[in-house]
Design an enzyme around this catalytic site. Structure first.
Site, short mmCIF file in Angstrom:
data_model
loop_
_atom_site.label_atom_id
_atom_site.label_comp_id
_atom_site.label_asym_id
_atom_site.label_seq_id
_atom_site.Cartn_x
_atom_site.Cartn_y
_atom_site.Cartn_z
N ASN A 1 -79.18 6.76 -7.64
CA ASN A 1 -80.44 6.63 -7.11
C ASN A 1 -80.46 7.28 -5.61
OD1 ASN A 1 -82.04 4.76 -8.54
ND2 ASN A 1 -80.16 3.58 -8.63
N GLU B 1 -78.66 0.91 -14.47
CA GLU B 1 -78.32 2.03 -13.67
C GLU B 1 -76.95 1.91 -13.07
OE1 GLU B 1 -81.55 3.06 -11.10
OE2 GLU B 1 -82.52 4.35 -12.72
N LYS C 1 -88.20 0.95 -22.41
CA LYS C 1 -87.17 1.37 -21.70
C LYS C 1 -87.10 1.08 -20.13
CE LYS C 1 -88.06 3.97 -18.86
NZ LYS C 1 -88.12 3.89 -17.24
N THR D 1 -86.30 7.24 -19.41
CA THR D 1 -86.03 8.25 -17.98
C THR D 1 -84.52 8.13 -17.80
OG1 THR D 1 -86.32 6.27 -16.67
CG2 THR D 1 -88.44 7.61 -16.93
N THR E 1 -88.81 1.54 -13.95
CA THR E 1 -89.96 0.99 -14.39
C THR E 1 -89.42 0.58 -15.89
OG1 THR E 1 -91.64 2.19 -13.36
CG2 THR E 1 -92.17 1.36 -15.60
N SER F 1 -86.29 9.65 -8.16
CA SER F 1 -86.33 8.78 -9.22
C SER F 1 -87.50 7.71 -9.06
CB SER F 1 -85.22 8.52 -10.06
OG SER F 1 -84.67 7.42 -9.26
#
Lengths: 383, 383
Positions: free
Chosen positions: B378, B259, B168, B146, B179, B383
């Site tokens: 974010n 991230e 992932k 993702t 996730t 997302s």
């Protein structure tokens, strides 16, 4: 108005040179009596700054003559020498005022792990004593600022008496590494145990329910001093409500000035089995970084609200959860509800309602969004 | 190599059109046997996505023939219809392979609260079945991405058998709203209970000890499938160690791709009274936003480490805490120690050691810094 709104108090705020910038960094609040009753609430962090350890001891006596507060250094994690510095500060105030150091509370805020420059702080105390004034509340509120962009004061009037106060910081009573320091004063004639009860009741639903970044300070301190100078013994409920009003006002100002924030977020949890569970759920939502980023981006991302609720131990059925953002019920029965495009998020205040369908208890928690400015402010220099 | 490193597995990764970008978004892993044993670990979030509810049920049987995974949508908080979508996906895979849907695990990742576009997903399943290959592991790993900037795979070799896997996400097994989906495969001949034991032991000290942002996903899933195709029954300890090695490798890759992160932070807690307390302290440090900002700014702000420790219930004396950052003991006995100017923080990996002086237990938690890029990523889109 601040801490000198109530009769019987003088205050001062001066630049002692603790801050390299030369900005005001030392405040003094003195209770001129006739009563010198006081109550205090302190951080629940087990790593406590020297002034917290000192002031907790002072407050056990139920009497406070003066509070000396400094910004520019937290005096936390400074060992026995740091405690001696706090003691010496209280002694200097006590000598200048002709009182006992055992009735002088001390509060500090700033960087952890550095000794305070006592060669500057102690002369600063003398300077503050010289400048004490019944109109000094505003200057005191200014001198306790660290990353605050504005100084915070509030006042509530009773029947012949007043409660006033000042605050600095952007966080929660327990949490909030951007340390929260609050001094409240009143000229109502109230003894220490009643002050304590009113203060604890007020902080429980105000400062305890703001949660800027989930970080708990080593220095948080909230004090309430009574001079009794009005000569009026207040009706207990009215007094408690006035203290709560001032605390709520200051708490709201703290959230509004939270580091880097662009949104103030009001989280109301309804339908909880107990108030404690409502608070647990509200706090979990308030601490979800992903949600706080989404709110910053004006994205009504209710999935992140449900994810946060799901991490708690509160009573609820995931298929019965409802969530509204700014009045639009974007989640019904644990699934999508009204169109999220209907949510208007242009304004600074954002209201999230989470309904647990498990009882009648409610709680409101305030937080703010997570922004790049928060990161910049907390990474660009030590604080 | 990924999930097809071990013999007896085929895989595929295709673009089904679930993602508007047209990027690969559907992966299929098929166990060709002869054994079809499996074990799984799932999110502890009480708000569980439909595929988690489904797959938990499948895993109770201890046998998995195929795993179908999609990015582009989490299928969480989608109600009974969302569960029907998961069921229909499993049925489609089962029909195409001629097996029972009760042995098809499903995993999804993406935005919460939206139905999956089944008109695209189901034809995507057919496409993936058609492309199944013993060399398809890489493509499968790519299709589950993702916000991942790279795909993640790992392999460990035993004596005549192999453990491989793909992952992932950027978060923690329990936490991690970005996730985490992981599929591990092995051709070692291991029955379901032994797979389960090895998987739980491995995740406990790997995926369970990475904590990117403290946010717990509704969809986290870790599966371990055995084909037995090597014909070798492994020595249990060697097998457990191989599973742990692959999990640790993937976990480290997840943190490295968190991230917006610019620093990978290794937090080692030593001298704890129990391992649980070491983990509690490590996690508290890992979740302190102020510390994570400071690390981003290459500021060895050990006071924030102590503040985080102080919020835990672990056994320690505040005056006995030692903290090292990158090997420099900046905090000794709860106060300042070696000169913080000695700490070199130019590199991506940052090592924090917190010594509690309360026992012999230790734990290592990995996290990353908090950056403006995390906020941008974010807040800029859902997302």
């Amino acid at each position: 108005m601040s801490v000198t709104a109530a009769k019987g108090f003088t205050a001062a705020g001066v630049a002692a040179g603790i801050k390299e910038s030369g900005a005001p960094d030392l405040a003094l609040v003195v209770n001129q009596g006739p009563r010198r009753a006081a109550a205090g609430v302190f951080t629940s962090n087990r790593v406590k700054a020297a002034p917290v350890v000192w002031s907790e001891q002072v407050l056990k006596g139920g009497a406070v003559t003066a509070v000396v507060l400094n910004s520019g250094g937290a005096n936390a994690c400074t060992g026995p020498l740091g405690f001696q510095d706090t003691h010496a500060t209280a002694e200097r105030v006590a000598e200048a005022l002709g009182h006992s150091a055992g009735e002088v509370a001390v509060a500090s805020t700033g960087l952890i792990g550095l000794r305070l420059p006592m060669d500057k702080l102690l002369p600063g105390v003398d300077k503050a004593v010289a400048e004490l004034s019944a109109h000094g509340g505003e200057k005191a509120a200014i001198a306790i600022r660290t990353t605050d962009t504005v100084h915070k004061t509030a006042v509530a009037e009773g029947a012949g008496w007043t409660v006033g106060g000042m605050a600095k910081g952007a966080g929660m009573l327990a949490p909030g590494l951007a340390t929260m320091l609050v001094v409240l004063t009143t000229d109502a004639d109230v003894e220490a145990p009643a002050l304590d009860a009113a203060l604890r009741a007020a902080t429980r639903t105000t400062f305890d329910r703001i949660d800027s970044d989930g970080c708990m300070s080593t220095n948080d301190t909230v004090l309430l001093l009574s001079s009794g100078a009005s000569g009026v013994v207040p009706e207990p409920d009215a007094f408690a409500e006035a203290v709560r009003t001032v605390c709520a006002d200051l708490a709201r100002q703290l959230i509004g000035d939270a580091e880097g924030a662009s949104k103030d977020i009001r989280i109301e949890v309804t339908g909880a089995a107990t108030e404690d569970e409502a608070v647990e759920v509200g706090r979990s939502i308030a601490r979800n970084n992903l949600l706080k980023c989404a709110i910053h981006g004006e994205d009504p991302n209710w999935g992140r609200v449900l994810s946060a609720i799901g991490t708690t131990s509160a009573t609820f059925d995931p298929d019965q959860l409802d969530v509204a953002i700014n009045g639009v019920w974007v989640c019904r029965k644990g699934s999508f509800g009204e169109d999220r495009a209907l949510v208007d998020m242009r304004y600074r205040e954002v209201r999230i309602t989470a309904h647990l369908a498990a009882g009648d208890a409610t709680a409101v928690i305030w937080t703010n969004d997570l922004t790049a400015d928060y990161v910049h402010e907390n990474s660009a220099y030590s604080s």
